[in-house]
Structures are given as structure tokens and as C-alpha cells.
Design an enzyme around this catalytic site. Structure first.
Site, PDB file in Angstrom:
ATOM      1  N   CYS A 275      -2.477  -6.514   4.422  1.00 44.56           N
ATOM      2  CA  CYS A 275      -1.752  -7.645   4.939  1.00 44.56           C
ATOM      3  C   CYS A 275      -1.435  -8.645   3.845  1.00 44.56           C
ATOM      4  CB  CYS A 275      -3.054  -8.070   6.029  1.00 44.56           C
ATOM      5  SG  CYS A 275      -2.954  -7.077   7.358  1.00 44.56           S
ATOM      6  N   ILE A 276      -2.331  -9.148   3.332  1.00 45.34           N
ATOM      7  CA  ILE A 276      -2.243 -10.250   2.629  1.00 45.34           C
ATOM      8  C   ILE A 276      -1.365 -10.345   1.568  1.00 45.34           C
ATOM      9  CG2 ILE A 276      -3.122 -12.220   1.028  1.00 45.34           C
ATOM     10  CD1 ILE A 276      -5.832 -11.754   2.794  1.00 45.34           C
TER      11      ILE A 276
END
Length: 436
Positions: A275-276
Site C-alpha cells: 500500500c504505502i
């Protein structure tokens, strides 16, 4: 005359709904297991032959799905893995959970979504609810997915309903399993949104319906942009504090005593996971299409990407102070997963650190209690067992991931020097320990 929403809710109560989950990865498999646990029949569509083989052997490959959970789902017949999209002809709900990587930095790749949706459109049952969970940029559902489905002669609101619901799975988080994480849902129209809300309410405690798919899409990116910007900020402050001879960890602890207006973030060797590192860059890319330069996202990504190199630079200076050169020094990297206690190597900064060390001519080994070997195109290593004699052979031990079951006392007693990127030795003062 009863509405389709009322009919759909009745079918949900009776468990008379067949669900298809397209993509049985880190998002899809836990989702499929959860629906099967609630008594629904779930068709798991997975084109990866290796994953399919694992499922047929009742072997889990996802840390958040135990072997027991998988066996129960398969033996009850409520989870049926298959590699053929034609199975969707039986499905009342289709959830798409395929990867969305980056083609190159700042440029999203939604080819997996488009291929999956194209296959879905050929076998879609009438009145099906289609939900995209794959993280993507705002506008994807209505600008790309909707036309792809209607291109086959299908009509939204008549032949199918379309929603977007961002996945929020946090691998290894026992406090917040899938069922306890509030679910956001946005439909192409209100009826689609209401169908999606009713559907997810069968497995999730709280479902929040938003006004559009665009709001739902940007919600996920907002969550991770908030994180990447704050992580980038604290990483920069950590580098600044080192120059000023200030312990950034102590400063964060002190700042955390403020009961309002502050949320602690912690520096580290970089960020990993699915994600990040990439999600905020979808937003950066989309913003460019509107003539807007999201400077915070780009800067935070740049700072975080530099952290593995920064770690190596700090260790090079540490060795130089001891009369050693980085080239041909022996380095032990401890912990290579992107997150503690989770067997997940996706975009792990520990791997980046190893790569940088190797490029700089250092002799690198690693230890990780849950990753027995590393086999990549440019990396082929086995985890080195920790012992007093093995630790003492290295010029520096680097704590890259702070697993709970590491013997930190053994490391401290026998390592020559420790570079701690995670504050694993919080509260311990020893000349051997150097913190990020």
C-alpha cells in the site's frame, strides 16, 4: 412490486447468494474465507497455477489465513477454488481483488484490473453486483470499468450494478481482523451503493456508504497518503536530529505525552508492503491530469526511498570511525520482512539495504526467524542462525525488522556494534547500540 434491493437482502439472510472473488491474494483470500465462514458459497477465481495448486493441497500462502481456516472452508465446500472465469455464470456478486502495481514511478498499471473485468464481462450473470476492491486512482470505476462492462452490451442498473470498496486489510493485526475494520462503499448510483452496503454488512460490523465511487477510491489513497507524508516527515526529522546530536526516539516519546494535536509516527529504514510505497503515487499521477502537482506526496516518497541508502551511509561512517572500510566489511542484516512478525517481503526495505551493501562491496549475510531463504534474480541467501560465534564475526549487525521473537540480549552480548533502525533497544543504553 418488491424492489431488487429487498429481494437481494432476503437472499443474503437465507445465504442464497453465490459470491465470486477474483484474485485470491492478500486481499481476496481472507475475504473469501470470511464470507465462507458466514455460510456463503464462494467461488475463488485464481489464474496463478501455483496458488491454485496450494489451495488444492489445502496449503495457505497468506499470513492472515491459517491452515485450519483454509481446510474448514475447503472441506465444507463453501470455498471452491477454480481457474476458469466461466464459473462467474453462477455468481450473484463478483469481487475483483487483483494487483495494481506501478509501471514505473508515478505511473499506475491497471492492466490486471482491465483484464479481469474483461473476463468477468463475458460470464456475468444478470443482476450481478460487481465490486472492485483493487486500489486505484479516482475515476477508475466509472471511467474504465463501467465502459468495459457496458461495451459487452450490458446496461448498468438493469444487467449489473457496480461499486468500489477499498480494501483495508492490515496483515498480522489481530486487534483489527477483517470483520472489525469499517468498510467504505460507493456505488455508480444509489441503488448499487445500497446493494453493496447490504452485502458487506453480512461480514463487517460497520459499513459506511459514500456518495460516489470516486469518493470511495480517494478514501483509500487519502489514508495512505496521510501515512506516507507523516512517515516521510519523521524520517527527515530523524536525519536532522542526528546532525544535531538529538535522540529522535526520545523526542517522539516526549511529544506523545501531549493529549491533543499530535499523533506519533516513527522513522525507519523505509516502508514496504502493498500500500504505502505505491498507493499515494496513484493520486499524484491522477492529480497531474488535472494540472495539479501534489508536492507533499512526491517529496515524502523521495525521502522514504532514500532511507535504505541513508542507513548504509550511517553504517559506513560508523565503521570508518572504527578504522574500517565499508568495502569488504562483514554486515549482518537482522530481519528482512517489511513488517515485524509477518512473513511478507513485498517492497521490504531490508532487501533494499542488502542490495545497497552488496553494490558497495560489503559482505552481507542475514538472519530472519520466519524467512529461511531469499531467492531473487540478484539475491540468493540463506538465513544465518544466530549464535555468539556467528554474531562476533560481523563488523556490524543491522536491526532492519524488529521481530518479537529475536533474542535481543544474545545480539547485544555478542555483536561488535548494532545499528538499530527500529528502536528495538528502547530504554537500553550501551555503547554498542547506535540508533537511526
Amino acid at each position: 412490486m418488491r424492489s431488487y434491493l429487498e429481494e437481494f437482502k432476503d437472499k443474503l439472510k437465507e445465504k442464497d447468494i453465490k459470491i465470486a472473488v477474483v484474485g485470491l491474494g492478500y486481499v481476496g483470500l481472507p475475504l473469501a474465507i470470511e464470507f465462507s465462514r458466514k455460510g456463503f458459497l464462494v467461488l475463488g477465481v485464481e489464474i496463478d497455477k501455483e496458488r491454485l495448486a496450494c489451495l488444492r493441497r489445502e496449503e495457505t500462502y497468506i499470513s492472515d489465513v491459517s491452515a485450519r481456516e483454509l481446510r474448514v472452508a475447503l472441506k465444507t465446500g463453501r470455498l471452491v477454488p477454480c481457474g476458469d472465469f466461466r464459473a462467474l455464470k453462477e455468481a450473484d456478486v463478483v469481487i475483483v481483488c487483483v494487483p495494481t502495481p506501478l509501471k514505473r514511478k508515478y505511473h499506475p498499471d491497471i492492466s490486471f484490473i482491465k483484464e479481469a473485468v474483461d473476463s468477468v464481462s463475458r460470464s456475468l450473470k444478470r443482476k450481478s453486483l460487481v465490486i472492485l476492491e483493487s486500489t486505484t486512482y479516482p475515476g477508475t470505476t466509472e471511467e474504465i470499468i463501467l465502459p468495459l462492462l457496458e461495451k459487452k452490451g450490458l446496461s448498468h442498473g438493469k444487467d449489473f450494478y457496480l461499486c468500489f470498496s477499498p480494501e483495508r486489510i492490515d496483515p498480522g493485526n489481530v486487534k483489527y481482523p477483517l470483520s472489525r475494520i469499517p468498510k467504505v462503499i460507493g456505488g455508480v448510483n444509489r441503488e448499487a451503493g445500497l446493494l453493496g452496503r447490504a452485502f458487506y454488512a453480512t461480514i463487517v460490523d460497520k459499513v459506511i456508504m459514500v456518495s460516489s465511487t470516486r469518493v470511495a477510491e480517494i478514501t483509500k489513497l487519502l489514508e495512505n497518503t496521510f501515512r506516507i507524508v507523516n512517515i516521510g516527515l519523521i524520517d527527515e526529522l530523524a536525519m536532522m536530529a542526528h546532525k544535531m546530536n538529538i535522540d529522535i526516539w526520545e523526542a517522539i516519546t516526549a511529544a506523545s505525552t501531549k493529549p491533543f494535536g499530535f499523533m506519533p509516527f516513527y522513522p525507519g529504514p523505509g516502508v514496504g508492503g502493498h500500500c504505502i510505497p505505491k498507493d499515494p503515487l496513484y493520486l499524484h499521477w491522477k492529480a497531474k491530469k488535472f494540472g495539479f502537482d501534489s508536492r507533499f506526496i512526491k517529496l515524502a516518497s523521495k525521502v522514504i526511498s532514500f532511507m535504505p541508502e541513508y542507513v548504509v551511509k550511517r553504517i559506513e561512517a560508523l565503521l570508518k570511525a572504527r578504522g574500517l572500510k565499508l568495502k569488504r566489511s562483514k554486515i549482518l542484516v537482522i530481519g528482512v520482512t517489511y513488517k515485524k512478525d509477518i512473513k511478507d517481503l513485498r517492497k521490504s526495505p531490508g532487501l533494499d539495504i542488502i542490495e545497497v551493501f552488496k553494490k558497495r562491496g560489503a559482505q552481507v549475510s542475514y538472519h530472519d526467524p520466519i524467512v529461511p531463504y531469499l531467492k531473487f534474480p540478484r539475491l540468493n541467501l540463506k538465513s544465518l542462525p544466530l549464535s555468539p560465534s556467528s554474531l562476533n564475526k560481523f563488523d556490524c549487525a543491522v536491526i532492519a525488522t524488529d521481530h518479537s521473537n529475536l533474542d535481543y540480549d544474545l545480539i547485544l552480548r555478542n555483536a561488535r556494534v548494532i545499528f538499530d533502525t527500529r528502536n528495538a533497544y528502547k530504554g537500553k543504553f550501551n555503547k554498542k547500540i547506535v540508533k537511526l
